[in-house]
Design a protein around this motif. Structure first.
Motif, PDB file in Angstrom:
ATOM      1  N   MET A 130     -14.326   6.375   6.064  1.00  0.00           N
ATOM      2  CA  MET A 130     -15.589   7.083   6.425  1.00  0.00           C
ATOM      3  C   MET A 130     -16.645   7.203   5.231  1.00  0.00           C
ATOM      4  O   MET A 130     -16.442   7.722   4.200  1.00  0.00           O
ATOM      5  N   LYS A 131     -17.789   6.613   5.550  1.00  0.00           N
ATOM      6  CA  LYS A 131     -18.877   6.547   4.517  1.00  0.00           C
ATOM      7  C   LYS A 131     -19.783   7.749   4.924  1.00  0.00           C
ATOM      8  O   LYS A 131     -20.501   7.501   5.774  1.00  0.00           O
ATOM      9  N   VAL A 132     -19.915   8.695   4.251  1.00  0.00           N
ATOM     10  CA  VAL A 132     -20.932  10.072   4.496  1.00  0.00           C
ATOM     11  C   VAL A 132     -22.007   9.700   4.080  1.00  0.00           C
ATOM     12  O   VAL A 132     -22.635   9.380   2.980  1.00  0.00           O
ATOM     13  N   PHE A 133     -23.287  10.069   5.020  1.00  0.00           N
ATOM     14  CA  PHE A 133     -24.550   9.816   4.781  1.00  0.00           C
ATOM     15  C   PHE A 133     -25.221  11.328   5.255  1.00  0.00           C
ATOM     16  O   PHE A 133     -24.351  11.917   5.505  1.00  0.00           O
ATOM     17  N   PHE A 134     -26.373  11.400   4.757  1.00  0.00           N
ATOM     18  CA  PHE A 134     -26.972  12.472   5.504  1.00  0.00           C
ATOM     19  C   PHE A 134     -28.483  12.026   5.858  1.00  0.00           C
ATOM     20  O   PHE A 134     -29.048  11.213   5.126  1.00  0.00           O
ATOM     21  N   LEU A 190     -12.669   9.276  13.034  1.00  0.00           N
ATOM     22  CA  LEU A 190     -13.770   8.621  11.992  1.00  0.00           C
ATOM     23  C   LEU A 190     -13.091   8.228  10.790  1.00  0.00           C
ATOM     24  O   LEU A 190     -13.828   7.475  10.076  1.00  0.00           O
ATOM     25  N   SER A 191     -12.264   8.870  10.313  1.00  0.00           N
ATOM     26  CA  SER A 191     -11.623   8.579   9.017  1.00  0.00           C
ATOM     27  C   SER A 191     -11.047   6.995   8.997  1.00  0.00           C
ATOM     28  O   SER A 191     -10.987   6.704   7.669  1.00  0.00           O
ATOM     29  N   ASN A 192     -11.096   6.568  10.033  1.00  0.00           N
ATOM     30  CA  ASN A 192     -10.130   5.334   9.967  1.00  0.00           C
ATOM     31  C   ASN A 192     -11.588   4.200  10.068  1.00  0.00           C
ATOM     32  O   ASN A 192     -10.980   3.103  10.303  1.00  0.00           O
TER      33      ASN A 192
END
Length: 264
Positions: free
Chosen positions: A1-5, A224-226
């Motif tokens: 999971m690639k976290v953006f904001f 979503l972690s996958n």
């Protein structure tokens, strides 16, 4: 999971400063809003240079306010297409990983439905072709089931993708899924998903800070972690305190989904 904001969470800050905020909070990427860039009259090439320097990946949310590419008013329809092409030009200058944009909607609910859909498919094809020539990856956002929205569930979106053809992906907005439905089922049943918008929601309000609504966040975050595509924290905050963003990050940190900066 690639976290953006989303840069809309830092509306009062110019985009280059928002890149610094992403770096400070150890967030991998930033989804810039086109309206945010225009509001601050920022130079896209300077933004791109700053992002490259700080190692922050960029995506773009196209202009959407007041636009409708299938409006019954031809002037509105044509200007909306021009504005989305302008967003694509911006995406090319920024060298984003993809650009999310909104579909059109009914001018008047349930009136001239066939004409609306014809215009939506025709103009989306025009936008997809323009983006392909610019090397920009497009993602259509699945909208919330409210009055005048046309594409609000996986079946409608998948049918629309067939009509448009290749070159169009999908952004699943977790807050747009009805609370009685499963976001995991939406994710499993939607074709061509390449990004996620993440916020909480309740029966009274869409797009709340994580943990302040009624969505089963643990199950969707586990799913979503996958994945390997951007998960964009969304919301709107016009203050300087960054309260909305900090609430998002505190929830994810407390739940163990991100490490990030301590004492958010």
């Amino acid at each position: 999971m690639k976290v953006f904001f989303a840069s809309s969470l830092c509306w009062d800050y110019p985009p280059i400063e928002v890149i610094a905020i992403a770096k400070e909070y150890k967030i991998q990427g930033l989804e810039l809003w086109a309206e945010h860039i225009y509001h601050h009259q920022s130079d896209p090439y300077e933004i791109r240079s700053a992002a490259e320097k700080e190692g922050v990946t960029l995506s773009l949310h196209a202009s959407s306010w007041d636009l409708n590419i299938c409006s019954i008013n031809n002037g509105i329809q044509e200007q909306s297409v021009r504005e989305l092409k302008k967003s694509i030009d911006l995406a090319e200058a920024l060298q984003v990983v993809h650009m999310t944009f909104h579909p059109g909607r009914f001018t008047v609910k349930n009136y001239l439905a066939h004409a609306h859909m014809q215009a939506l498919v025709k103009n989306t094809k025009v936008i997809v072709e323009y983006a392909a020539a610019k090397g920009v990856v497009l993602s259509q956002e699945l909208m919330e089931p409210i009055a005048k929205e046309m594409i609000t569930n996986p079946r409608a979106m998948n049918t629309f993708l067939e009509q448009v053809g290749q070159g169009l992906h999908v952004t699943l907005d977790i807050a747009h899924t009805p609370l009685e439905e499963s976001n995991i089922n939406y994710l499993d049943n939607l074709e061509r998903v390449n990004s996620i918008h993440l916020s909480d929601s309740s029966k009274k309000q869409y797009h709340l800070p994580l943990g302040e609504g009624e969505i089963d966040l643990d199950s969707i975050l586990t799913s979503l972690s996958n994945t390997d595509f951007p998960v964009v924290l969304e919301g709107m905050d016009t203050t300087r305190e960054l309260t909305f963003l900090k609430k998002h990050l505190a929830f994810l940190q407390n739940a163990g989904w991100i490490e990030g900066k301590t004492n958010v």
